[in-house]
Design a protein around this motif. Structure first.
Motif, PDB file in Angstrom:
ATOM      1  N   ARG A 228       4.761 -64.718  23.345  1.00 36.66           N
ATOM      2  CA  ARG A 228       4.799 -64.266  21.948  1.00 36.66           C
ATOM      3  C   ARG A 228       6.223 -64.140  21.423  1.00 36.66           C
ATOM      4  O   ARG A 228       6.445 -64.067  20.218  1.00 36.66           O
ATOM      5  CB  ARG A 228       4.131 -62.896  21.822  1.00 36.66           C
ATOM      6  CG  ARG A 228       2.639 -62.924  22.093  1.00 36.66           C
ATOM      7  CD  ARG A 228       2.055 -61.534  21.933  1.00 36.66           C
ATOM      8  NE  ARG A 228       2.013 -61.132  20.557  1.00 36.66           N
ATOM      9  CZ  ARG A 228       0.900 -60.748  19.912  1.00 36.66           C
ATOM     10  NH1 ARG A 228      -0.252 -60.731  20.542  1.00 36.66           N
ATOM     11  NH2 ARG A 228       0.944 -60.375  18.672  1.00 36.66           N
ATOM     12  N   CYS A 229       7.185 -64.049  22.319  1.00 36.91           N
ATOM     13  CA  CYS A 229       8.572 -63.758  21.905  1.00 36.91           C
ATOM     14  C   CYS A 229       9.142 -64.900  21.067  1.00 36.91           C
ATOM     15  O   CYS A 229       9.020 -66.063  21.428  1.00 36.91           O
ATOM     16  CB  CYS A 229       9.425 -63.543  23.146  1.00 36.91           C
ATOM     17  SG  CYS A 229      11.181 -63.418  22.779  1.00 36.91           S
ATOM     18  N   VAL A 230       9.777 -64.546  19.945  1.00 37.90           N
ATOM     19  CA  VAL A 230      10.412 -65.574  19.118  1.00 37.90           C
ATOM     20  C   VAL A 230      11.942 -65.532  19.237  1.00 37.90           C
ATOM     21  O   VAL A 230      12.645 -66.219  18.509  1.00 37.90           O
ATOM     22  CB  VAL A 230       9.993 -65.469  17.632  1.00 37.90           C
ATOM     23  CG1 VAL A 230       8.507 -65.769  17.476  1.00 37.90           C
ATOM     24  CG2 VAL A 230      10.324 -64.098  17.045  1.00 37.90           C
ATOM     25  N   GLY A 231      12.454 -64.685  20.120  1.00 39.52           N
ATOM     26  CA  GLY A 231      13.887 -64.673  20.380  1.00 39.52           C
ATOM     27  C   GLY A 231      14.745 -64.072  19.279  1.00 39.52           C
ATOM     28  O   GLY A 231      15.899 -64.448  19.102  1.00 39.52           O
ATOM     29  N   CYS A 232      14.211 -63.079  18.569  1.00 45.96           N
ATOM     30  CA  CYS A 232      14.959 -62.505  17.440  1.00 45.96           C
ATOM     31  C   CYS A 232      16.033 -61.510  17.894  1.00 45.96           C
ATOM     32  O   CYS A 232      16.916 -61.146  17.128  1.00 45.96           O
ATOM     33  CB  CYS A 232      14.003 -61.811  16.480  1.00 45.96           C
ATOM     34  SG  CYS A 232      13.312 -60.301  17.173  1.00 45.96           S
ATOM     35  N   LEU A 233      15.921 -61.013  19.120  1.00 46.11           N
ATOM     36  CA  LEU A 233      16.866 -60.058  19.720  1.00 46.11           C
ATOM     37  C   LEU A 233      16.782 -58.633  19.157  1.00 46.11           C
ATOM     38  O   LEU A 233      17.679 -57.825  19.407  1.00 46.11           O
ATOM     39  CB  LEU A 233      18.323 -60.555  19.638  1.00 46.11           C
ATOM     40  CG  LEU A 233      18.654 -61.923  20.230  1.00 46.11           C
ATOM     41  CD1 LEU A 233      20.175 -62.116  20.258  1.00 46.11           C
ATOM     42  CD2 LEU A 233      18.101 -62.113  21.626  1.00 46.11           C
ATOM     43  N   THR A 234      15.750 -58.315  18.421  1.00 44.63           N
ATOM     44  CA  THR A 234      15.626 -56.936  17.940  1.00 44.63           C
ATOM     45  C   THR A 234      15.552 -55.958  19.119  1.00 44.63           C
ATOM     46  O   THR A 234      16.133 -54.870  19.075  1.00 44.63           O
ATOM     47  CB  THR A 234      14.378 -56.774  17.045  1.00 44.63           C
ATOM     48  OG1 THR A 234      14.476 -57.705  15.968  1.00 44.63           O
ATOM     49  CG2 THR A 234      14.275 -55.376  16.480  1.00 44.63           C
ATOM     50  N   CYS A 235      14.873 -56.367  20.182  1.00 44.19           N
ATOM     51  CA  CYS A 235      14.771 -55.486  21.349  1.00 44.19           C
ATOM     52  C   CYS A 235      16.147 -55.233  21.965  1.00 44.19           C
ATOM     53  O   CYS A 235      16.425 -54.145  22.454  1.00 44.19           O
ATOM     54  CB  CYS A 235      13.803 -56.076  22.371  1.00 44.19           C
ATOM     55  SG  CYS A 235      14.153 -57.788  22.802  1.00 44.19           S
ATOM     56  N   VAL A 236      16.999 -56.251  21.944  1.00 47.97           N
ATOM     57  CA  VAL A 236      18.359 -56.090  22.479  1.00 47.97           C
ATOM     58  C   VAL A 236      19.150 -55.100  21.610  1.00 47.97           C
ATOM     59  O   VAL A 236      19.937 -54.302  22.111  1.00 47.97           O
ATOM     60  CB  VAL A 236      19.089 -57.450  22.528  1.00 47.97           C
ATOM     61  CG1 VAL A 236      20.542 -57.289  22.958  1.00 47.97           C
ATOM     62  CG2 VAL A 236      18.362 -58.415  23.456  1.00 47.97           C
TER      63      VAL A 236
ATOM     64  N   SER B 277       9.858 -51.670  18.434  1.00 45.06           N
ATOM     65  CA  SER B 277      10.706 -52.481  17.577  1.00 45.06           C
ATOM     66  C   SER B 277      10.409 -53.964  17.604  1.00 45.06           C
ATOM     67  O   SER B 277      10.776 -54.678  16.677  1.00 45.06           O
ATOM     68  CB  SER B 277      12.167 -52.285  17.976  1.00 45.06           C
ATOM     69  OG  SER B 277      12.499 -50.928  17.891  1.00 45.06           O
ATOM     70  N   CYS B 278       9.798 -54.445  18.651  1.00 46.18           N
ATOM     71  CA  CYS B 278       9.595 -55.891  18.783  1.00 46.18           C
ATOM     72  C   CYS B 278       8.864 -56.418  17.558  1.00 46.18           C
ATOM     73  O   CYS B 278       7.798 -55.942  17.205  1.00 46.18           O
ATOM     74  CB  CYS B 278       8.798 -56.210  20.040  1.00 46.18           C
ATOM     75  SG  CYS B 278       8.334 -57.949  20.102  1.00 46.18           S
ATOM     76  N   ILE B 279       9.444 -57.414  16.904  1.00 52.26           N
ATOM     77  CA  ILE B 279       8.843 -57.910  15.658  1.00 52.26           C
ATOM     78  C   ILE B 279       7.632 -58.792  15.933  1.00 52.26           C
ATOM     79  O   ILE B 279       6.933 -59.183  15.009  1.00 52.26           O
ATOM     80  CB  ILE B 279       9.859 -58.685  14.782  1.00 52.26           C
ATOM     81  CG1 ILE B 279      10.255 -60.013  15.431  1.00 52.26           C
ATOM     82  CG2 ILE B 279      11.079 -57.842  14.450  1.00 52.26           C
ATOM     83  CD1 ILE B 279      10.786 -61.021  14.424  1.00 52.26           C
TER      84      ILE B 279
HETATM   85  S1  SF4 Z   1      13.474 -61.095  21.113  1.00 55.01           S
HETATM   86 FE1  SF4 Z   1      12.652 -59.085  21.703  1.00 55.01          FE
HETATM   87  S2  SF4 Z   1      12.039 -58.147  19.741  1.00 55.01           S
HETATM   88 FE2  SF4 Z   1      12.291 -60.350  19.333  1.00 55.01          FE
HETATM   89  S3  SF4 Z   1      10.249 -61.220  19.641  1.00 55.01           S
HETATM   90 FE3  SF4 Z   1      11.303 -61.390  21.624  1.00 55.01          FE
HETATM   91  S4  SF4 Z   1      10.702 -59.544  22.756  1.00 55.01           S
HETATM   92 FE4  SF4 Z   1      10.223 -59.174  20.590  1.00 55.01          FE
END
Ligand code: SF4
Ligand SMILES: Cc1cc2nc3c(=O)[nH]c(=O)nc-3n(C[C@H](O)[C@H](O)[C@H](O)COP(=O)(O)OP(=O)(O)OC[C@H]3O[C@@H](n4cnc5c(N)ncnc54)[C@H](O)[C@@H]3O)c2cc1C
Ligand code: SF4
Lengths: 410, 146
Positions: free
Chosen positions: B88-96, B69-71
């Motif tokens: 690489r993480c952009v903090g979108c929270l999709t993983c959460v 799922s990680c975008i």
């Molecule tokens: S918040 Fe989670 S899903 Fe979003 S970019 Fe970071 S690791 Fe990936």
């Protein structure tokens, strides 16, 4: 040896390649890639504009992905037709690729309504691809006034991406609220206020009736001048190839839980496909990245003769704007439970003793527990739902459910 | 593969694992300088209700939804261990939104953090397990059910 062809080279294609290779290590795979680059993380294009994602970190898989999986990738080539009787795919350069199993992973394309005078607009863009982001980056090298048509996910992400680079951003939408496909009225209001605090201006319940160069004439009578126009009204699934070949197509290409289309040996996955949405029991296009990856993988496994089924797809979105995080999932039907907290709000929708959907704004900790309740169809009678609504915690589950979660290989 | 398992009947709810985790991943030599007087961002946390408490960290799922799922393609599974490339993480929270266990949370800088079994840091084996005074967290091989 089985020959595989994949049309499209996004996340669904990457999932498909991995699915095929998990069963068949050697059958040749040909990937037809209209875009001239390896699969990348499409949602990152707005982060790229913001300077938060570096191009070399946007690829979806490591650099050696296609080599390691033994794929031939035809960059810059488009598939123009499928011949299901001869089992070939014809490309725009005339080449016919034979296949034993084919996957449509062609994604979607921006929908551009036939606005009057659109051809008179000098600087107009859509926002779907890396090339779009690069073009917008160039167009906003000097401060500009931007008009975005469409207050959906893509339009608003584009607005966030551009906000640090431009003079002003106005967003208009025929709907009377932002993110109308995923938010209810309350939620939309909260998000809109937050966006306005960050400088965006909204014209809702309003749209452009006519363009005249750099002027937009609005339905509600006003006019608006702009330098740069972004059209983000919506997307439409790239389903034409299957439709033209006689396959069943609704909004997207119809697939079952094995990702089979109605054409023999033709599969579809990702934004171009519509499979069943577990939360409402109807077929829907679920244009989200997790879905593309899971559907792609399912298609790949089955194409190679394996047996995979993807039955618990639901719509879900985690989306943040200027630090405010919004999460939505499932369908908004049935009884509503709302929790307002100091930092945000949560809304839950239940029906027939099951959680069907939720909207979380600013309260997103461990939200995956809620998503799992929908996907697993967990009877709410078996858990302490009152506790769970307040705090997403497995302490609301029975001791035996917890023993399964934390005492076993999962 | 060895994974972390918890025995909730043994957990005291003392939160020591949270401190040991934050320290192990701080890269510092002294626990007091690393943690004293600061908010901590551990990759394991105590949950519970009434008298029951237990520690929650990444299950290192055999078929991890977070990876799919990680975008940003930031989460990967290598030799069974689910790791995150925080750069690489952009903090979108999709993983959460997808992790069924609530095992991911943002770190101090906003990028996501998760348990990587201390295989990448100086400990080399889970610090939470080593430091649990009552043996309520174990690191061991268990059979997957067929
Ligand atoms: S918040 Fe989670 S899903 Fe979003 S970019 Fe970071 S690791 Fe990936
Ligand atoms: C700005 C933006 C933000 C987004 N944010 C999120 C988010 O936060 N979370 C989330 O889950 N989802 C998000 N999405 C949606 C997500 O990007 C898509 O669901 C996902 O990329 C779908 O993957 P796909 O492989 O099905 O299609 P795509 O990624 O669209 O890939 C399809 C590829 O096929 C190519 N193609 C099409 N037709 C042909 C042909 N005939 N021949 C050859 N090639 C062809 C296309 O050029 C394209 O490269 C966002 C999308 C956008 C645009
Ligand atoms: S973060 Fe969650 S989904 Fe990902 S491997 Fe760990 S427990 Fe599984």
């Amino acid at each position: 040896m089985k020959r595989y062809v994949i049309i499209g080279n996004g996340v669904a294609a990457a999932g498909c390649i991995e699915g095929v290779r998990s069963v068949d290590p050697e059958g040749p795979i040909t990937v037809v890639s209209a875009e001239p680059r390896p699969a990348y993380c499409r949602p990152l294009i707005s982060y790229y504009l913001e300077g938060k994602a570096a191009p070399e970190k946007m690829n979806y898989r490591p650099d050696d992905f296609y080599d390691r999986t033994g794929c031939r990738v035809l960059y810059g080539k488009k598939a123009v037709s499928i011949n299901p009787a001869a089992k070939t795919v014809t490309l725009d350069d005339g080449e016919a690729l034979p296949y034993d199993a084919l996957c449509m992973a062609a994604g979607s394309a921006p929908f551009v309504p036939p606005f009057e005078g659109l051809d008179t607009v000098p600087e107009k863009y859509t926002f779907m691809t890396m090339d779009d982001a690069l073009a917008l980056e160039q167009a906003t090298e000097t401060p500009k006034d931007v008009l975005i048509v469409g207050a959906g996910l893509i339009g608003l992400k584009c607005a966030e991406g551009l906000s640090g680079r431009v003079k002003s951003i106005t967003v208009c939408d025929l709907a009377d609220r932002v993110l109308s496909s995923i938010l209810d009225e309350d939620g939309a209001k909260t998000v809109q206020t937050h966006l306005e605090q960050h400088g965006l201006r909204f014209l809702l319940g309003d749209t452009v009736v006519r363009f005249d160069g750099r002027t937009a004439h609005m339905k509600n009578g006003g006019t608006l001048s702009f330098d740069v126009l972004v059209l983000a009204v919506g997307v439409k699934p790239n389903a034409a190839l299957v439709k033209d070949a006689g396959g069943e197509v609704g909004r997207g290409i119809a697939v079952n839980e094995r990702m089979e289309t109605s054409l023999p040996d033709v599969y579809a996955a990702g934004d171009c496909a519509e499979g069943e949405d577990l939360s409402c029991g109807r077929r829907r296009v679920l244009a989200i990245m997790p879905n593309a990856c899971l559907q792609g993988r399912t298609a790949g496994v089955n194409m190679a003769g394996g047996n995979a089924s993807f039955q618990n797809a639901i719509p879900m979105n985690a989306i943040g704007f200027f630090g405010l995080h919004v999460m939505t999932a499932g369908s908004y039907t049935g009884e509503v439970f709302a929790e307002i907290t100091e930092t945000g709000s949560k809304k839950f929708f239940t029906q027939d003793g099951l959680l069907k959907g939720f909207i979380l704004i600013g309260e997103t900790q461990r939200a995956g527990l809620y998503t799992a309740l929908i996907r697993n169809r967990t009877p709410l009678a078996d858990i302490d739902f009152a506790l769970l609504r307040q705090t997403a915690t497995s302490a609301a589950f029975s001791a035996s459910a917890r023993a399964d979660m934390f005492g076993k290989v999962v | 593969m060895k994974r972390i398992y918890v025995k909730e009947e043994w957990c005291l709810g003392c939160h020591l694992c949270e401190y040991n985790c934050a320290f192990a991943n701080s890269g510092q030599k002294d626990m007091a300088t690393a943690l004293k007087g600061k908010p901590i961002y551990p990759r394991i946390h105590i949950e519970g209700k009434d008298a029951v408490t237990y520690a929650v960290s990444c299950r290192h799922c055999a078929d991890p939804l977070c990876v799919k799922s990680c975008i940003a393609g930031a989460i990967a599974r290598t030799d069974g261990v689910v790791t995150i490339d925080r750069s690489r993480c952009v903090g979108c929270l999709t993983c959460v939104l997808v992790c069924p266990y609530g095992a991911l949370a943002p770190g101090e800088d906003g990028a996501m953090q998760k348990c990587e079994l201390c295989l990448q840091n100086a400990c080399g084996a889970p610090a939470c397990v080593a430091g649990c005074p009552n043996g309520a967290i174990v690191f061991e091989e268990r059979e997957a059910e067929a």
